[in-house]
Scaffold this motif. Sequence first.
Motif, PDB file in Angstrom:
ATOM      1  N   HIS A  63       0.790  -1.233   0.000  1.00 27.76           N
ATOM      2  CA  HIS A  63       0.000   0.000   0.000  1.00 27.76           C
ATOM      3  C   HIS A  63       0.823   1.286   0.000  1.00 27.76           C
ATOM      4  O   HIS A  63       0.498   2.225  -0.698  1.00 27.76           O
ATOM      5  N   ASP A 128      -8.287  -6.181   3.737  1.00 23.30           N
ATOM      6  CA  ASP A 128      -8.376  -5.307   2.571  1.00 23.30           C
ATOM      7  C   ASP A 128      -9.631  -5.691   1.807  1.00 23.30           C
ATOM      8  O   ASP A 128      -9.835  -6.865   1.511  1.00 23.30           O
ATOM      9  N   SER A 346      -2.900  -1.146 -10.175  1.00 24.97           N
ATOM     10  CA  SER A 346      -3.774  -1.566  -9.070  1.00 24.97           C
ATOM     11  C   SER A 346      -4.131  -3.049  -9.160  1.00 24.97           C
ATOM     12  O   SER A 346      -3.878  -3.703 -10.158  1.00 24.97           O
ATOM     13  N   CYS A 410      -3.372   4.163  -6.814  1.00 27.27           N
ATOM     14  CA  CYS A 410      -4.722   3.686  -6.509  1.00 27.27           C
ATOM     15  C   CYS A 410      -5.250   4.380  -5.270  1.00 27.27           C
ATOM     16  O   CYS A 410      -6.439   4.613  -5.136  1.00 27.27           O
ATOM     17  N   ASN A 429     -10.011   1.156  -8.741  1.00 30.86           N
ATOM     18  CA  ASN A 429     -11.380   0.762  -8.438  1.00 30.86           C
ATOM     19  C   ASN A 429     -12.192   1.776  -7.636  1.00 30.86           C
ATOM     20  O   ASN A 429     -13.361   1.568  -7.386  1.00 30.86           O
TER      21      ASN A 429
END
Lengths: 466, 195
Positions: A63, A128, A346, A410, A429
């Motif tokens: 991340h 997640d 991503s 992302c 997303n």
Amino acid sequence: MGRTLAQKVWDDHVVRRAEGEPDLLYIDLHLTHEVTSPQAFDGLRSADRPVRRTDLTLATEDHNVPTIDIDRPIADPVSRAQVDALRANAAEFDIPIFPLGSVEQGIVHVVGPQLGLTQPGMTIVCGDSHTSTHGAFGALAFGIGTSEVEHVLATQTLPLKPFKTMAVTVEGDLPPDVTAKDIILAVIAKIGTGGGQGHVIEYRGDAIRSLSMEGRMTLCNMSIEAGARAGMIAPDETTFDYVQGRPHAPSGAEWDEAVEYWRSLATDDDAVFDTEVVIDASTLSPFVTWGTNPGQGLPLSASVPAPEDARDETERIAIERALEYMDLTPGTPLKDITVDTVFVGSCTNGRLEDLRAVAGILRGRKVADGVRMLVVPGSARVRLEAHSEGLDEIFRAAGAEWREAGCSMCLGMNPDKLEPGQRSASTSNRNFEGRQGPGGRTHLVSPEVAAATAVLGHLAAPADLS
Amino acid sequence: MDKFLVHTGTAVPLRRSNVDTDQIIPAEYLKRVTRHGFEDGLFKGWRADPQFVLNQPQYDGATILVAGPDFGTGSSREHAVWALQDYGFKVVIAPRFADIFRGNSGKAGLLTAAVDQSVVEDLWARIEAEPSLPVTVDLDQQVIAYADQSAPFDVDGYVRWRLMEGLDDIGITLRYADDISAFESQRHSFLPTTR
Ligand code: SF4
């Protein structure tokens, strides 16, 4: 009565069932990363509890790692503290880890499938929400919170109430240039960001069957954006072909045994879903979001909607707010919207097939003046594979930046961020306010649309390149 | 975890729907490795606006948040729950919650009370008219009482029991360690391990 795929996988993992209590479900694979695990390990430590199954647990850094200069110490002290905490916890609790620089490092949802750790019929969790990605294999995979992470670490189980089931059937053939990303954006626009709430969505139908594993992962990845707990697709030959031969896949007699079991998981003909949605594939076209949640999307050929188009007052306010944040005027053709940033990557669209699609469009073309394009592989291995196919050279020649693996733009947690007011076409997303950096504006698109947009400087489909 | 039976406090009207966890606490706060002190990140983006409801002094000290439908959508970050708790909230009232957020809340001891949209509308109006209005959330009776009104709310039965008992999840599960071992001895041999 018959059972659905989700119900079969669930039933096969019940450790304990008691009237009036949640089922205690066994977890086959627990993926962890630096952001949602430190407090869980903290909890274990303070209660003096060990990790029950270190051999079913895996850690990777994704991340908030940088995607350039990865051989240097992480500049941001807080990010570095999280990454250091993960490494220290992995060492202390004896958990396998892929640190930055490792050939297997990458986004947790890219790493699992790539290693063959993600297999049909498994229960898979991770702190997640996009854990739903793994459902593409017919696994029951879902995101959990940090205290659940702690629970799984300590017990390898989770107390859970059964999810409801929803069938999303996409019938017929997909038109050219329509990808898995377009299907899922269209599904979310249709059922809404709360439409799948409490459900596991099973994607069915010819158009789904025709998708590659990569496409299926894109689709299941964004199930959470429709509010669902998980997305699943029944395993078939495409699935078996993908899994076979990977480092952690079964082999020999065990392979045959596994495949026989996996085949038995398909939803029974007489099974009943709690909710059913049917979509005609031939009506789909490249899709793009205009607003600040993934349900605010439209075909690329459409125009920015007006608040008056809303079905009710709540939606009207939501549209008004989104237009203001996105700085868009109702009636503007979506294709007239110019961008200054294009992000390809991503866990939604950072796999090799996505990079190939982008390279196919960028080959012999240039990224438009004033547009910054970032191409970020989902894992270090995807990066290597892209290199071996020469994709990196195509990206560089077109003027795009080719990065190391990670979540990157992302989410605004690492150095790859939008500046306030910047506008991106992104293969990720989430288009929430500030998701890619405070004040940044995000249009969610497929890799193909991202590439065409990069070349033309405004939202565009590959067909617009002529 | 403290036992939750009845809570009385003042409330904040948050007239927004689809409040996602990125708004509740932005991603930058997820970088911390501690479990407390997230109150400074709560609704960070919105708090920059002096007009934002949490910046209005009449709502200081409130312990109940009243929000629109689909509260807590988006990322699974439990920090959203911690931020609300660290700020002082004990209860969130909304017509509908996102699943993961709701699960996270129950485990951390934050009560998410689901009520009819009409109740939320009524609460909003009354609190705005009288910010010091005491609101009582009775978990035992599953009712919210304020002024002369009372409305039932929905909460998962198991979560309710745990909140009322103040029980820790892991402790409950570890009572079944033998069942877990028995299950493990029968798992398919072809299942992968991470080593
Ligand atoms: S790529 Fe984005 S959505 Fe996927 S795990 Fe990383 S931050 Fe989450």
